[in-house]
Design an enzyme around this catalytic site. Structure first.
Site, PDB file in Angstrom:
ATOM      1  N   GLU A  30      39.625  30.144 -21.053  1.00 36.38           N
ATOM      2  CA  GLU A  30      38.204  29.908 -20.810  1.00 36.38           C
ATOM      3  C   GLU A  30      37.359  30.172 -22.048  1.00 36.38           C
ATOM      4  O   GLU A  30      36.369  29.475 -22.296  1.00 36.38           O
ATOM      5  CB  GLU A  30      37.726  30.801 -19.656  1.00 36.38           C
ATOM      6  CG  GLU A  30      36.344  30.471 -19.121  1.00 36.38           C
ATOM      7  CD  GLU A  30      35.211  31.170 -19.857  1.00 36.38           C
ATOM      8  OE1 GLU A  30      34.040  30.830 -19.628  1.00 36.38           O
ATOM      9  OE2 GLU A  30      35.498  32.073 -20.681  1.00 36.38           O
ATOM     10  N   GLU A  31      37.719  31.165 -22.842  1.00 37.47           N
ATOM     11  CA  GLU A  31      36.898  31.544 -23.992  1.00 37.47           C
ATOM     12  C   GLU A  31      36.857  30.476 -25.080  1.00 37.47           C
ATOM     13  O   GLU A  31      36.004  30.520 -25.960  1.00 37.47           O
ATOM     14  CB  GLU A  31      37.386  32.878 -24.581  1.00 37.47           C
ATOM     15  CG  GLU A  31      37.182  34.097 -23.684  1.00 37.47           C
ATOM     16  CD  GLU A  31      35.712  34.441 -23.460  1.00 37.47           C
ATOM     17  OE1 GLU A  31      34.827  33.740 -23.992  1.00 37.47           O
ATOM     18  OE2 GLU A  31      35.444  35.416 -22.740  1.00 37.47           O
ATOM     19  N   HIS A  54      38.976  34.272 -15.364  1.00 37.64           N
ATOM     20  CA  HIS A  54      39.871  34.028 -16.500  1.00 37.64           C
ATOM     21  C   HIS A  54      40.455  35.318 -17.067  1.00 37.64           C
ATOM     22  O   HIS A  54      39.780  36.347 -17.166  1.00 37.64           O
ATOM     23  CB  HIS A  54      39.202  33.197 -17.599  1.00 37.64           C
ATOM     24  CG  HIS A  54      38.021  33.819 -18.266  1.00 37.64           C
ATOM     25  ND1 HIS A  54      38.129  34.571 -19.420  1.00 37.64           N
ATOM     26  CD2 HIS A  54      36.702  33.780 -17.988  1.00 37.64           C
ATOM     27  CE1 HIS A  54      36.926  34.955 -19.818  1.00 37.64           C
ATOM     28  NE2 HIS A  54      36.040  34.498 -18.957  1.00 37.64           N
ATOM     29  N   ASP A  68      34.239  40.743 -19.610  1.00 43.76           N
ATOM     30  CA  ASP A  68      34.258  39.287 -19.500  1.00 43.76           C
ATOM     31  C   ASP A  68      35.663  38.837 -19.895  1.00 43.76           C
ATOM     32  O   ASP A  68      35.985  38.816 -21.087  1.00 43.76           O
ATOM     33  CB  ASP A  68      33.193  38.693 -20.424  1.00 43.76           C
ATOM     34  CG  ASP A  68      33.262  37.190 -20.571  1.00 43.76           C
ATOM     35  OD1 ASP A  68      34.000  36.548 -19.802  1.00 43.76           O
ATOM     36  OD2 ASP A  68      32.595  36.663 -21.472  1.00 43.76           O
TER      37      ASP A  68
END
Length: 391
Positions: free
Chosen positions: A223-224, A72, A189
């Protein structure tokens, strides 16, 4: 099959470029464009969903059952909740992360008129004013505020600067690439995962080897906040492997070196057969690996299932220390993950019936190792030696 060589210089370079682009969820257009440009430089074409998820297909000998590798592009961030009377901004987080890691962060606030720089501070920031009270202030988003680097002493001043409720706040990554392979930054991330996918794609193209089936490289944009790969898959995809961060720390088995294969996250176990395939590839290709379970974690691999896609799912990770904070990883893990997913892209398809979304009966259906007396219609499992289920 020998594992493919990964260009770690390229991997580090593309990671640095990605980190330099602000991309909190909801503000990803620029990094989507950069990703598409990079894909085109590798000689492939990217297609986009309406909202901007990127799909790149590496053609295989057959179109089905296609494999998807997912990372992502979006990161954590914040939004302006309120213009405060003291000339500061109240914030709410984008994604799930602690205000403990927001305190002291340098940021950019994107408005309709441009952007402003600023710093996230606790409500009681100066020891010269509040003395020991600065140490007793609760940790939480209601206890921080954003100070913009412009003359503002009231809510009206903030409005005149063009600031408004809903403005996106991007957190500076502050990356450091150390000679011993460690990389320290916010937003590893999952920009490290994106860099891994691009490095693996580059290695596959350079090898000249053709995968047995189409391989979809997917770059998602939400995604987060839990959306992830929910709407990025096409019907010919039968398996999804997400590339994301593992959680190194007390009580976990993830490592900043080698590959960490997730066996489950908060949505439950990952697909047995796909996960076993990845483990076997690590063993065959001499890729260092370990397994872990993530209790407070959800990834693109989970969002695809929750959205109703009938796909096998798995999660391959690079262990990150202090995830969703000041994160740290080592290039050894990033290279190892790239080696694994490139090997997976080229390995034979073992479950041929996955080419169809549904078939009649159990012919060709998978088996899991179980003693004969628990399932009399299955052949007896050998008493000695490793069990190799069909996968």
């Amino acid at each position: 099959m020998a594992r493919l060589p990964i260009d770690t210089r390229y991997l580090g370079s593309i990671l640095a470029r990605l980190l330099a682009i602000p991309s909190p969820t909801g503000f990803t257009d620029t990094i989507v464009r950069e990703t598409c440009a990079e894909v085109e430089s590798l000689g492939l074409t990217a297609t986009l969903t309406r909202r901007g998820a990127v799909r790149v297909v590496l053609p295989g000998a057959e179109p089905r059952p296609a494999r998807a590798l997912v990372a992502h592009l979006d990161t954590l961030g914040a939004q302006v909740k309120n213009l405060k009377d003291n000339g500061r901004l109240e914030l709410v987080p984008i994604g799930t992360w602690s205000a403990r890691f927001a305190e002291g962060a340098r940021v950019s606030v994107f408005t309709d008129k441009g952007y402003l720089r600023g710093t996230i501070l606790p409500l009681k920031a100066s020891g010269h004013i509040f003395n020991e009270e600065i140490d007793s202030l609760p940790v939480g988003w209601p206890s921080v505020e954003l100070r913009v680097d412009a003359r503002a002493g009231s809510a009206g001043d903030l409005a005149r600067l063009g600031l408004d409720i809903g403005d996106i706040v991007a957190i500076d990554p502050q990356p450091e690439f150390l000679e011993n392979g460690y990389i320290v930054s916010r937003h590893l991330d999952d920009k490290a995962g994106v860099a891994v996918l691009l490095a693996a794609l580059k290695a596959l193209i350079a090898s000249g080897e053709r995968p047995p089936v189409d391989v979809h490289f997917l770059f998602t944009i939400a995604e987060e906040v839990g959306v992830g790969a929910s709407s990025a898959l096409t019907d010919d995809v039968a398996s999804v492997v997400a590339i994301d961060n593992g959680t190194s720390g007390p009580g976990q088995n993830s490592s900043e070196f080698g590959v960490t294969i997730a066996m489950a996250d908060q949505t439950g176990p990952f697909d047995y057969h796909l996960t076993q395939t990845l483990i076997r590839l690590c063993q065959e290709e001499d890729i260092s690996y370990r397994k872990d379970i993530f209790r407070y974690y959800r990834s693109d691999a989970a969002s695809a299932i929750v959205a109703g896609h009938d796909v096998r799912n798995a999660l391959v990770t690079f262990g990150i220390d202090a995830s969703h904070g000041y994160e740290r990883i080592n290039m050894h893990a990033l290279r190892s993950v790239a080696e694994l997913i490139s090997a997976y892209a080229l390995c034979p398809v073992r479950i041929q019936r996955d080419a169809d979304q549904s078939t009649d009966g159990v012919v060709g259906f998978t088996r899991q190792p179980i003693p004969d007396h628990m399932a009399p219609d299955l052949p007896e499992i050998p008493a000695k030696g490793p069990v190799r289920p069909v996968d």
